[in-house]
Design an enzyme around this catalytic site. Structure first.
Site, PDB file in Angstrom:
ATOM      1  CG  HIS A 171     -38.469  41.249   7.537  1.00 18.27           C
ATOM      2  ND1 HIS A 171     -38.388  41.651   8.613  1.00 18.27           N
ATOM      3  CD2 HIS A 171     -37.180  42.195   7.050  1.00 18.27           C
ATOM      4  CE1 HIS A 171     -36.975  42.552   8.958  1.00 18.27           C
ATOM      5  NE2 HIS A 171     -36.304  42.641   8.415  1.00 18.27           N
ATOM      6  CG  ASN A 202     -31.760  43.528  15.600  1.00 19.22           C
ATOM      7  OD1 ASN A 202     -30.763  42.843  15.572  1.00 19.22           O
ATOM      8  ND2 ASN A 202     -32.225  43.853  14.080  1.00 19.22           N
ATOM      9  CG  ASP A 220     -27.091  42.917   7.597  1.00 17.75           C
ATOM     10  OD1 ASP A 220     -27.360  42.814   8.730  1.00 17.75           O
ATOM     11  OD2 ASP A 220     -27.308  43.464   6.853  1.00 17.75           O
ATOM     12  CG  HIS A 232     -29.869  40.675  12.051  1.00 16.75           C
ATOM     13  ND1 HIS A 232     -29.607  42.054  13.145  1.00 16.75           N
ATOM     14  CD2 HIS A 232     -29.080  41.107  10.875  1.00 16.75           C
ATOM     15  CE1 HIS A 232     -29.348  42.728  12.799  1.00 16.75           C
ATOM     16  NE2 HIS A 232     -28.570  42.321  11.282  1.00 16.75           N
ATOM     17  CG  PHE A 233     -29.256  33.799  13.224  1.00 14.22           C
ATOM     18  CD1 PHE A 233     -29.981  33.626  11.429  1.00 14.22           C
ATOM     19  CD2 PHE A 233     -28.825  32.433  13.173  1.00 14.22           C
ATOM     20  CE1 PHE A 233     -28.804  33.730  10.550  1.00 14.22           C
ATOM     21  CE2 PHE A 233     -27.592  31.801  12.588  1.00 14.22           C
ATOM     22  CZ  PHE A 233     -27.940  32.745  10.562  1.00 14.22           C
ATOM     23  NE  ARG A 234     -35.259  38.867  11.482  1.00 16.61           N
ATOM     24  CZ  ARG A 234     -34.563  40.455  11.663  1.00 16.61           C
ATOM     25  NH1 ARG A 234     -33.978  40.686  12.394  1.00 16.61           N
ATOM     26  NH2 ARG A 234     -34.536  40.679  10.173  1.00 16.61           N
ATOM     27  CG  HIS A 280     -24.265  46.277   7.110  1.00 17.23           C
ATOM     28  ND1 HIS A 280     -23.851  47.353   7.350  1.00 17.23           N
ATOM     29  CD2 HIS A 280     -24.549  45.464   7.687  1.00 17.23           C
ATOM     30  CE1 HIS A 280     -24.222  48.299   8.508  1.00 17.23           C
ATOM     31  NE2 HIS A 280     -25.469  47.075   8.295  1.00 17.23           N
ATOM     32  CG  HIS A 321     -26.277  49.606  11.080  1.00 21.12           C
ATOM     33  ND1 HIS A 321     -27.086  48.872  10.213  1.00 21.12           N
ATOM     34  CD2 HIS A 321     -26.460  50.926  10.430  1.00 21.12           C
ATOM     35  CE1 HIS A 321     -28.332  49.102   9.308  1.00 21.12           C
ATOM     36  NE2 HIS A 321     -27.690  50.322   8.802  1.00 21.12           N
TER      37      HIS A 321
END
Length: 449
Positions: free
Chosen positions: A317, A106, A313, A74-76, A242, A188
């Protein structure tokens, strides 16, 4: 971390010669020898190679492995760049020996249409030091996009641990997605209804360890069973992201069709519920860390081939967000810079072999996602490679991390197998603490998807 030009990076030739490396061969054995790379491809692997007009790297005492392909990150970007972005994340990848990644949908806006997929591809082409691919996210309304979006590695379904449009927890919506099309579905697998019930039971609890109790093993098992049932009903290619529990692993041991694969994170192999006492909310992730006995069952499943490969994964944050106190803290932790050293340290400790690590982190991923010319050191394959030092240990230090969040659950761990050189498409992107930010990766191709 220095980001500076130096001789190796500025060498004009399209040829690169790695000398005196301990080369992991496709059969799992080793060759002490040389590798010649031309125009981004491996052209020769031999005990000794004579080449002219090639930049030479002395790889004495280093082990050459295929570059890591991290199949869940998840590289945002876009929308959450204060946590991470494609440039900082790809710098972290290069430092960690990750030469390709598959990124999740996401972001803000969500990657649920061809338009948003194109946007991510354009952003990565401009910013990413390593190769890239993207999932298309499933909603209850975007079935046409799920069938036609290209290029994508697959469809991502959040069965739980999500809110908004990406939460697909209704049986009718799940059935429709599995029933239409043929491309890979990655799930997921947590049961949202059970999570909601248990949140009510433990409302007011502030110890982050309760996270593993709320999102318990049963929540994971229920969702995995449902996904497996739908996959068998429609003969649909399924990948379970995962995998975190021993009971899920044992389910797959008894009932795993040939078209189903599963992955595990290093966190679920080497961390557990005892980690909450040591690092608090930094241990909070989805699915949660499990009890120590689950570590052993997951390791056995990985070694036996019930679990097919490894993903990080990577879900960063900020420390400020992680300091808010449970349950107001977000779930997720970074991992791309440490995954290879964590796993190679496990190999040095006798849990597995270096060849198994390379298979789990590169070869098997390329096979599962049908990524051509990746994951092996052999003529004709892309020169995505990592030279690691298996003889020296070095601690994880937050001040050396490239991820924008600047923390790791493994801070202070003394690890071996750190990358010394990372090569993407025949170009040196990382060398002994220096990043070459002029290198750009390429969009991955996915055959029959």
């Amino acid at each position: 971390m220095e980001i500076l030009p130096f001789t190796a990076m500025s060498f004009a030739s399209n040829s690169l010669l790695l000398r005196h490396a301990q080369i992991l061969m496709p059969a799992g054995d080793y060759l002490l020898g040389d590798v010649l790379i031309q125009d981004g491809k491996i052209v020769q692997v031999a005990p000794e190679i004579t080449a002219t007009e090639a930049l030479e790297i002395d790889a004495t005492n280093l082990t050459l492995l295929p570059g890591v392909i991290d199949p869940q990150v998840h590289f945002r970007e876009p929308g959450l760049e204060y946590k991470e972005d494609l440039f900082t994340a790809s710098c972290a990848c290069a430092k960690g020996g990750v030469t390709s990644f598959l990124e999740m949908p996401n972001t803000k806006p969500l990657t649920t249409t061809q338009e948003m997929l194109n946007d991510k591809l354009q952003r990565a082409a401009a910013k990413s030091l390593v190769n890239y691919g993207f999932f298309i996210g499933a909603t209850a309304e975007n079935l046409p996009d799920l069938r036609t979006a290209n290029p994508t590695c697959g469809i991502k379904i959040f069965m739980g641990s999500m809110h908004g449009a990406l939460l697909v927890d209704q049986d009718s919506a799940l059935e429709a997605i599995f029933a239409e099309g043929s491309r890979l579905i990655a799930v997921h697998a947590e049961d949202q209804a059970r999570i909601n019930e248990r949140r009510k039971l433990y409302e007011g609890e502030t110890n982050p360890a309760i996270h593993s109790v709320i999102q318990d093993e049963t929540a994971a098992l229920l969702a995995t069973k449902q996904a497996l049932s739908l996959s068998k009903k429609y003969q649909r290619r399924l990948h379970i992201l995962h995998l975190s529990t021993g009971i899920e692993a044992e389910l797959l041991r008894e009932d795993k069709p040939s078209w189903v694969t599963a992955e595990v994170t290093p966190q679920h192999l080497v961390l557990n519920t005892e980690s909450y006492e040591k690092i608090g909310t930094l241990a909070q992730m989805n699915p949660p860390l499990r009890s120590p006995e689950n570590n052993d069952v997951l390791w056995k499943a990985l070694l036996d081939g019930v679990i097919d490969f490894i993903a990080t994964d990577h879900a960063p944050h900020t420390l400020e967000e992680k300091a808010k106190g449970y349950p107001n803290t977000p779930s997720g932790m970074p991992g791309v810079e440490t995954s290879l050293p964590v796993m190679l340290t496990q190999a040095k400790e006798g849990k597995c072999t270096v060849a198994q690590v390379a298979n789990w982190m590169s070869t098997a991923v390329a096979k599962a996602y049908k990524i051509p010319n990746k994951g092996l050191i052999a003529p004709g394959y892309d020169a995505d490679l990592v030279l690691v030092d298996l003889e020296n240990y070095k601690p994880v230090l937050k001040e050396e991390l490239q991820t924008k969040c600047r923390w790791s659950p493994f801070e202070g761990w003394n690890l071996t197998g750190w990358p010394v050189f990372t090569i993407v498409g025949g170009k040196i992107v990382y060398e002994r603490g220096k990043l070459n930010t002029d290198v750009r990766g390429k969009a991955l191709r996915f055959e029959e998807n």
